[in-house]
Write a protein that holds these residues in place. Structure first.
Motif, mmCIF file in Angstrom:
data_model
loop_
_atom_site.group_PDB
_atom_site.id
_atom_site.type_symbol
_atom_site.label_atom_id
_atom_site.label_comp_id
_atom_site.label_asym_id
_atom_site.label_seq_id
_atom_site.Cartn_x
_atom_site.Cartn_y
_atom_site.Cartn_z
ATOM 1 N N PRO A 199 -10.253 -2.739 -67.634
ATOM 2 C CA PRO A 199 -9.277 -3.059 -68.679
ATOM 3 C C PRO A 199 -8.550 -4.391 -68.451
ATOM 4 C CG PRO A 199 -9.114 -0.754 -68.096
ATOM 5 C CD PRO A 199 -10.068 -1.379 -67.114
ATOM 6 N N ALA A 200 -8.145 -4.675 -67.229
ATOM 7 C CA ALA A 200 -7.421 -5.928 -66.953
ATOM 8 C C ALA A 200 -8.306 -7.147 -67.188
ATOM 9 C CB ALA A 200 -6.880 -5.929 -65.528
ATOM 10 N N GLU A 201 -9.596 -7.027 -66.879
ATOM 11 C CA GLU A 201 -10.524 -8.149 -67.115
ATOM 12 C C GLU A 201 -10.676 -8.401 -68.605
ATOM 13 O OE1 GLU A 201 -13.395 -7.481 -63.218
ATOM 14 O OE2 GLU A 201 -13.901 -6.468 -65.102
ATOM 15 N N TRP A 202 -10.799 -7.321 -69.389
ATOM 16 C CA TRP A 202 -10.922 -7.453 -70.831
ATOM 17 C C TRP A 202 -9.656 -8.069 -71.423
ATOM 18 C CZ3 TRP A 202 -13.462 -8.614 -74.719
ATOM 19 C CH2 TRP A 202 -13.162 -8.206 -76.010
ATOM 20 N N GLU A 203 -8.495 -7.630 -70.978
ATOM 21 C CA GLU A 203 -7.239 -8.198 -71.464
ATOM 22 C C GLU A 203 -7.153 -9.683 -71.134
ATOM 23 O OE1 GLU A 203 -3.905 -5.853 -70.081
ATOM 24 O OE2 GLU A 203 -4.916 -4.002 -70.684
ATOM 25 N N GLN A 204 -7.514 -10.054 -69.917
ATOM 26 C CA GLN A 204 -7.476 -11.458 -69.507
ATOM 27 C C GLN A 204 -8.413 -12.299 -70.369
ATOM 28 O OE1 GLN A 204 -8.698 -12.105 -65.459
ATOM 29 N NE2 GLN A 204 -8.398 -14.308 -65.579
ATOM 30 N N TRP A 205 -9.607 -11.793 -70.631
ATOM 31 C CA TRP A 205 -10.585 -12.511 -71.455
ATOM 32 C C TRP A 205 -10.011 -12.742 -72.846
ATOM 33 C CZ3 TRP A 205 -16.375 -10.639 -71.727
ATOM 34 C CH2 TRP A 205 -17.150 -11.568 -72.412
ATOM 35 N N GLN A 206 -9.369 -11.739 -73.412
ATOM 36 C CA GLN A 206 -8.798 -11.883 -74.749
ATOM 37 C C GLN A 206 -7.666 -12.905 -74.771
ATOM 38 O OE1 GLN A 206 -8.636 -8.028 -77.174
ATOM 39 N NE2 GLN A 206 -8.636 -7.341 -75.036
ATOM 40 N N VAL A 207 -6.861 -12.925 -73.734
ATOM 41 C CA VAL A 207 -5.738 -13.861 -73.669
ATOM 42 C C VAL A 207 -6.222 -15.297 -73.455
ATOM 43 C CG1 VAL A 207 -3.725 -14.544 -72.300
ATOM 44 C CG2 VAL A 207 -4.050 -12.148 -72.920
ATOM 45 N N GLU A 208 -7.132 -15.467 -72.501
ATOM 46 C CA GLU A 208 -7.588 -16.815 -72.127
ATOM 47 C C GLU A 208 -8.703 -17.352 -73.009
ATOM 48 O OE1 GLU A 208 -8.451 -16.828 -67.931
ATOM 49 O OE2 GLU A 208 -6.412 -16.176 -67.428
ATOM 50 N N GLY A 209 -9.438 -16.467 -73.655
ATOM 51 C CA GLY A 209 -10.534 -16.899 -74.520
ATOM 52 C C GLY A 209 -11.841 -17.125 -73.792
ATOM 53 N N THR A 210 -11.813 -17.169 -72.462
ATOM 54 C CA THR A 210 -13.022 -17.313 -71.660
ATOM 55 C C THR A 210 -12.960 -16.344 -70.495
ATOM 56 O OG1 THR A 210 -12.102 -19.052 -70.262
ATOM 57 C CG2 THR A 210 -13.332 -19.768 -72.210
ATOM 58 N N PHE A 211 -14.130 -16.037 -69.967
ATOM 59 C CA PHE A 211 -14.229 -15.119 -68.839
ATOM 60 C C PHE A 211 -15.237 -15.685 -67.852
ATOM 61 C CE2 PHE A 211 -16.119 -11.243 -66.889
ATOM 62 C CZ PHE A 211 -14.994 -10.777 -66.260
ATOM 63 N N ALA A 212 -14.736 -16.079 -66.681
ATOM 64 C CA ALA A 212 -15.593 -16.648 -65.645
ATOM 65 C C ALA A 212 -16.176 -15.573 -64.741
ATOM 66 C CB ALA A 212 -14.817 -17.669 -64.821
ATOM 67 N N GLY A 213 -15.842 -14.332 -65.015
ATOM 68 C CA GLY A 213 -16.407 -13.228 -64.266
ATOM 69 C C GLY A 213 -15.390 -12.499 -63.420
ATOM 70 N N SER A 214 -15.834 -11.345 -62.945
ATOM 71 C CA SER A 214 -15.019 -10.538 -62.049
ATOM 72 C C SER A 214 -14.976 -11.202 -60.677
ATOM 73 C CB SER A 214 -15.634 -9.148 -61.920
ATOM 74 O OG SER A 214 -16.894 -9.249 -61.261
ATOM 75 N N GLU A 215 -14.240 -10.603 -59.769
ATOM 76 C CA GLU A 215 -14.187 -11.131 -58.402
ATOM 77 C C GLU A 215 -15.591 -11.179 -57.795
ATOM 78 O OE1 GLU A 215 -12.286 -9.731 -54.200
ATOM 79 O OE2 GLU A 215 -10.986 -9.599 -55.962
ATOM 80 N N LEU A 216 -16.389 -10.134 -57.994
ATOM 81 C CA LEU A 216 -17.755 -10.108 -57.478
ATOM 82 C C LEU A 216 -18.609 -11.180 -58.138
ATOM 83 C CD1 LEU A 216 -20.001 -8.827 -55.744
ATOM 84 C CD2 LEU A 216 -20.385 -7.216 -57.628
ATOM 85 N N ASP A 217 -18.470 -11.333 -59.456
ATOM 86 C CA ASP A 217 -19.211 -12.375 -60.169
ATOM 87 C C ASP A 217 -18.909 -13.749 -59.574
ATOM 88 O OD1 ASP A 217 -20.210 -10.480 -62.029
ATOM 89 O OD2 ASP A 217 -18.542 -10.841 -63.405
ATOM 90 N N GLN A 218 -17.642 -14.023 -59.368
ATOM 91 C CA GLN A 218 -17.246 -15.330 -58.851
ATOM 92 C C GLN A 218 -17.757 -15.553 -57.434
ATOM 93 O OE1 GLN A 218 -13.071 -16.059 -59.658
ATOM 94 N NE2 GLN A 218 -13.298 -15.355 -61.751
ATOM 95 N N GLN A 219 -17.792 -14.498 -56.626
ATOM 96 C CA GLN A 219 -18.343 -14.614 -55.276
ATOM 97 C C GLN A 219 -19.832 -14.936 -55.324
ATOM 98 O OE1 GLN A 219 -17.522 -10.918 -53.284
ATOM 99 N NE2 GLN A 219 -15.328 -11.319 -53.111
ATOM 100 N N ASP A 220 -20.547 -14.321 -56.271
ATOM 101 C CA ASP A 220 -21.992 -14.499 -56.369
ATOM 102 C C ASP A 220 -22.392 -15.747 -57.161
ATOM 103 O OD1 ASP A 220 -22.367 -12.245 -54.836
ATOM 104 O OD2 ASP A 220 -22.820 -10.931 -56.532
ATOM 105 N N GLY A 221 -21.467 -16.307 -57.925
ATOM 106 C CA GLY A 221 -21.751 -17.541 -58.658
ATOM 107 C C GLY A 221 -22.361 -17.342 -60.033
#
Length: 95
Positions: free
Chosen positions: A9-31
């Motif tokens: 839920p927090a990731e979805w809320e952040q995406w809606q607020v910021e307009g972009t989603f660079a990924g979860s913590e795991l996504d960002q670690q993996d690139g």
């Protein structure tokens, strides 16, 4: 073809607020942004989201993301931040 990003839920809320989603913590670690096919979603939820409630399933069009999409180990990985415009549909995940 449709692919799916499972979001807390927090990731979805952040995406809606910021307009972009660079990924979860795991996504960002993996690139890259981990996604799943429809058939892979239940297994991904069981493996990485056990005990999580209120997950959101964002549906993405693989053809629209083709320039940034790589299939690795049979999973779709997006090598770019996602925008709200990339979403075909977002809905609560029903177990």
């Amino acid at each position: 073809m449709l692919i799916y990003k499972i979001l807390k839920p927090a990731e979805w809320e952040q995406w809606q607020v910021e307009g972009t989603f660079a990924g979860s913590e795991l996504d960002q670690q993996d690139g890259f942004v981990h996604c799943s096919t429809r058939e892979q979603v239940p297994g991904t939820v069981d493996r990485f989201f056990e005990g999580e409630d209120d997950l959101v399933l964002a549906t993405l069009d693989a053809d629209e993301l083709a320039a940034h999409l790589k299939w690795e180990n049979d999973f779709p990985h997006v090598y770019a931040a996602l925008t709200l415009e990339d979403i075909v549909e977002a809905a609560p995940y029903e177990h």
